[in-house]
Motif scaffolding. Structure first.
Motif, PDB file in Angstrom:
ATOM      1  N   UNK A 406       0.843  -1.196   0.000  1.00  0.00           N
ATOM      2  CA  UNK A 406       0.000   0.000   0.000  1.00  0.00           C
ATOM      3  C   UNK A 406       0.878   1.245   0.000  1.00  0.00           C
ATOM      4  N   UNK A 407       0.533   2.218  -0.826  1.00  0.00           N
ATOM      5  CA  UNK A 407       1.342   3.429  -0.972  1.00  0.00           C
ATOM      6  C   UNK A 407       1.523   4.138   0.363  1.00  0.00           C
ATOM      7  N   UNK A 408       0.429   4.419   1.058  1.00  0.00           N
ATOM      8  CA  UNK A 408       0.523   5.175   2.314  1.00  0.00           C
ATOM      9  C   UNK A 408       1.288   4.399   3.381  1.00  0.00           C
ATOM     10  N   UNK A 409       1.100   3.089   3.436  1.00  0.00           N
ATOM     11  CA  UNK A 409       1.809   2.272   4.431  1.00  0.00           C
ATOM     12  C   UNK A 409       3.314   2.308   4.185  1.00  0.00           C
ATOM     13  N   UNK A 410       3.713   2.284   2.916  1.00  0.00           N
ATOM     14  CA  UNK A 410       5.142   2.332   2.591  1.00  0.00           C
ATOM     15  C   UNK A 410       5.722   3.692   2.959  1.00  0.00           C
ATOM     16  N   UNK A 411       4.978   4.771   2.676  1.00  0.00           N
ATOM     17  CA  UNK A 411       5.445   6.122   3.025  1.00  0.00           C
ATOM     18  C   UNK A 411       5.678   6.228   4.530  1.00  0.00           C
ATOM     19  N   UNK A 412       4.744   5.701   5.318  1.00  0.00           N
ATOM     20  CA  UNK A 412       4.878   5.743   6.783  1.00  0.00           C
ATOM     21  C   UNK A 412       6.038   4.880   7.251  1.00  0.00           C
ATOM     22  N   UNK A 413       6.126   3.658   6.739  1.00  0.00           N
ATOM     23  CA  UNK A 413       7.160   2.730   7.189  1.00  0.00           C
ATOM     24  C   UNK A 413       8.560   3.232   6.853  1.00  0.00           C
ATOM     25  N   UNK A 414       8.697   3.912   5.724  1.00  0.00           N
ATOM     26  CA  UNK A 414      10.013   4.397   5.294  1.00  0.00           C
ATOM     27  C   UNK A 414      10.285   5.835   5.744  1.00  0.00           C
ATOM     28  N   UNK A 415       9.306   6.439   6.448  1.00  0.00           N
ATOM     29  CA  UNK A 415       9.442   7.815   6.947  1.00  0.00           C
ATOM     30  C   UNK A 415       9.815   8.758   5.792  1.00  0.00           C
ATOM     31  N   UNK A 416       8.965   8.785   4.767  1.00  0.00           N
ATOM     32  CA  UNK A 416       9.267   9.537   3.550  1.00  0.00           C
ATOM     33  C   UNK A 416       8.398  10.776   3.358  1.00  0.00           C
ATOM     34  N   UNK A 417       7.561  11.104   4.358  1.00  0.00           N
ATOM     35  CA  UNK A 417       6.683  12.267   4.201  1.00  0.00           C
ATOM     36  C   UNK A 417       7.489  13.549   4.072  1.00  0.00           C
ATOM     37  N   UNK A 418       6.953  14.455   3.241  1.00  0.00           N
ATOM     38  CA  UNK A 418       7.596  15.744   3.027  1.00  0.00           C
ATOM     39  C   UNK A 418       7.601  16.563   4.316  1.00  0.00           C
ATOM     40  N   UNK A 419       8.727  17.205   4.579  1.00  0.00           N
ATOM     41  CA  UNK A 419       8.855  18.097   5.733  1.00  0.00           C
ATOM     42  C   UNK A 419       8.297  19.468   5.364  1.00  0.00           C
ATOM     43  N   UNK A 420       7.299  19.931   6.105  1.00  0.00           N
ATOM     44  CA  UNK A 420       6.684  21.238   5.835  1.00  0.00           C
ATOM     45  C   UNK A 420       6.938  22.249   6.947  1.00  0.00           C
ATOM     46  N   UNK A 466      12.109  17.370   1.980  1.00  0.00           N
ATOM     47  CA  UNK A 466      11.615  18.738   1.881  1.00  0.00           C
ATOM     48  C   UNK A 466      10.866  18.941   0.574  1.00  0.00           C
ATOM     49  N   UNK A 467       9.905  19.855   0.611  1.00  0.00           N
ATOM     50  CA  UNK A 467       9.211  20.226  -0.608  1.00  0.00           C
ATOM     51  C   UNK A 467      10.139  21.101  -1.441  1.00  0.00           C
ATOM     52  N   UNK A 468      10.519  20.650  -2.666  1.00  0.00           N
ATOM     53  CA  UNK A 468      11.484  21.415  -3.464  1.00  0.00           C
ATOM     54  C   UNK A 468      11.046  22.862  -3.699  1.00  0.00           C
ATOM     55  N   UNK A 469       9.745  23.083  -3.898  1.00  0.00           N
ATOM     56  CA  UNK A 469       9.262  24.442  -4.147  1.00  0.00           C
ATOM     57  C   UNK A 469       9.475  25.324  -2.919  1.00  0.00           C
TER      58      UNK A 469
END
Length: 480
Positions: A406-420, A466-469
């Motif tokens: 699952x996309x969201x589960x992988x993002x959480x498990x790998x700690x890949x969320x964008x830093x805002x 980080x968000x590149x923009x």
């Protein structure tokens, strides 16, 4: 639409192609024998196929309908009346001593095929497409030759182009596009290994502005890779011959993939050599307009029309839209993901980039993609809403391709969320600027590349989270 290309060693290349497309009927063009591939030799040859005395051919309606479908697909004229002729030549695998074909009045007249070479659009005009029967096959084993007549009478649509192509790359892309089209409209299975789609390529060279040179026909190419190699060799062979003071003789040649060379098989015949005349056993083929309209109503949405719709509905560039409609499976994948994600351009980018690369590496078709359209849509949705940056999206994709999930589960498990957290980002940027004083000086001296280097260092420091923009905006402020 360009048909020009750079000269090769000072010569212009002229190419035309004749394609033998095996029609997807279950029975032969003039008999009820099966067309199934792979049967034991001579088990699918009826008395009609064997040309026993007193037998008469009967036209297969399904073959005619497939010819009509092709004519409509390429914008050609479907002839209301066409004539079958006898093409006379003597080969062991041709039981009658002639082939039933069409000559003066073919069933499909004109039309065109459009395609891209890179991002340049090309158009190849068609002369005709005519119905005919296939011959049998000579099988050589050691010092003996046997004849298998299973293919004798198999329905073919021979598609003939004008000499509009000017490079091997154009010829290959035309053939690829035609290959996809005949499968798209369901008139041919496109199996090149089984001989369902075979190309004869006519190649000649000339000095710019001169009359057409003498052509040589490379026979029975059933691989796009071999087609490119054969054309490249033939072009250089002809130029070498001319430069050495020789003259090209019209001939039929074969390509040897082991040596990468062409070799002459026989002197090329002209139409007069075949002594064409109308076949007295077959009446003219009459196609009523009502039949054409009936076939038109059953046609699928064609690739070029679908590409135009993708441009209008999804704001895709023409080049992207053409690639998204290269086959039905790709088109369906794109449209499913585009609707679900709401980001059609991103979907197209991923299909042309990461998905295409992985499919090629693993030898898979889009139908067998390890990341399906709904899953790609969810991943692209997370890029679009800022949950993850593009670099980290590729890390998620790697996991999806290798393991699924699952996309969201992988993002959480790998700690890949964008830093805002802008405060945290500003702290990191201050550290990056302090550690890269030389790049700061170069940027202030007018070197734009230095700014990109600083962005790269910032993204590295945030582990791509980080968000590149946001990084771009904050860095510009800090640099004044």
């Amino acid at each position: 639409m360009s048909t020009t290309s750079k000269l090769i060693r000072g010569y212009e290349v002229v190419i035309g192609i004749e394609t033998h497309t095996q029609l997807s009927t279950q029975s032969k063009i003039f008999s009820g024998s099966s067309t199934q591939f792979g049967a034991a030799p001579n088990t699918q040859a009826s008395v009609v196929d064997l040309a026993l005395p007193g037998t008469l051919p009967v036209m297969n309606r399904g073959a005619v309908e497939r010819a009509i479908r092709f004519g409509l697909a390429v914008g050609a004229k479907v002839a209301p009346l066409s004539i079958f002729a006898r093409k006379n030549y003597f080969y062991p695998d041709l039981p009658k001593g002639y082939q039933i074909s069409q000559y003066e009045i073919p069933v499909v007249q004109g039309g065109a095929v459009e395609f891209y070479v890179g991002e340049v659009k090309h158009k190849v005009n068609l002369t005709r497409a005519h119905l005919e029967e296939d011959a049998g096959k000579s099988v050589h084993e050691g010092h003996q030759t046997g004849v298998d007549l299973n293919r004798a009478g198999t329905p073919l649509l021979e598609i003939v182009t004008e000499p509009d192509m000017r490079s091997g790359a154009e010829a290959v892309e035309y053939a690829r596009t035609l290959h996809e089209l005949v499968q798209w409209i369901d008139i041919c299975d496109g199996n090149m290994q089984e001989g369902s789609f075979r190309c004869d390529v006519n190649v000649s060279v000339r000095k710019p502005g001169a009359d057409y040179g003498t052509r040589r026909e490379i026979k029975n190419l059933n691989s796009f890779k071999f087609m490119q190699q054969a054309i490249d060799f033939e072009i250089n062979w002809q130029i070498d011959l001319i430069e050495d003071g020789g003259k090209v003789q019209q001939a039929t040649v074969l390509f040897n993939p082991d040596t990468g060379e062409t070799r002459a098989m026989r002197t090329k015949e002209d139409a007069a050599d075949y002594r064409y005349f109308p076949d007295p056993d077959l009446p003219p083929l009459v196609i009523a307009d009502s039949w054409v309209q009936e076939v038109r109503a059953s046609m699928p949405e064609l690739p070029r029309k679908m590409a135009e719709r993708f441009q209008a509905d999804y704001a895709l560039p023409a080049y992207d839209a053409t690639l998204m409609t290269q086959d039905k499976a790709t088109a369906a994948f794109f449209e499913t993901a585009a609707k679900a994600s709401g980001s059609p351009k991103l979907v197209a980018n991923w299909l042309m980039g990461e998905i295409s690369r992985r499919l090629n590496a693993d030898g898979l078709t889009i139908a067998a993609s390890r990341v399906d359209a709904p899953t790609l849509a969810r991943l692209i949705g997370r890029i679009a809403d800022g949950t993850i940056a593009n670099n980290n999206a590729k890390k998620v994709f790697d996991v999806l391709w290798a393991e699924g999930g699952d996309v969201d589960a992988i993002i959480e498990a790998k700690d890949l969320k964008t830093t805002n957290d802008t405060g945290e980002l500003e702290r990191i940027l201050d550290e990056v600027l302090a550690a890269n004083a030389k790049s700061v000086e170069e940027f202030r001296a007018g070197k734009e590349k230095a700014f990109n280097a600083l962005i790269g260092q910032a993204m590295k420091a945030t582990k791509g989270k980080a968000n590149p923009a946001t990084v771009n905006e904050l860095l510009k402020k800090k640099l004044g």
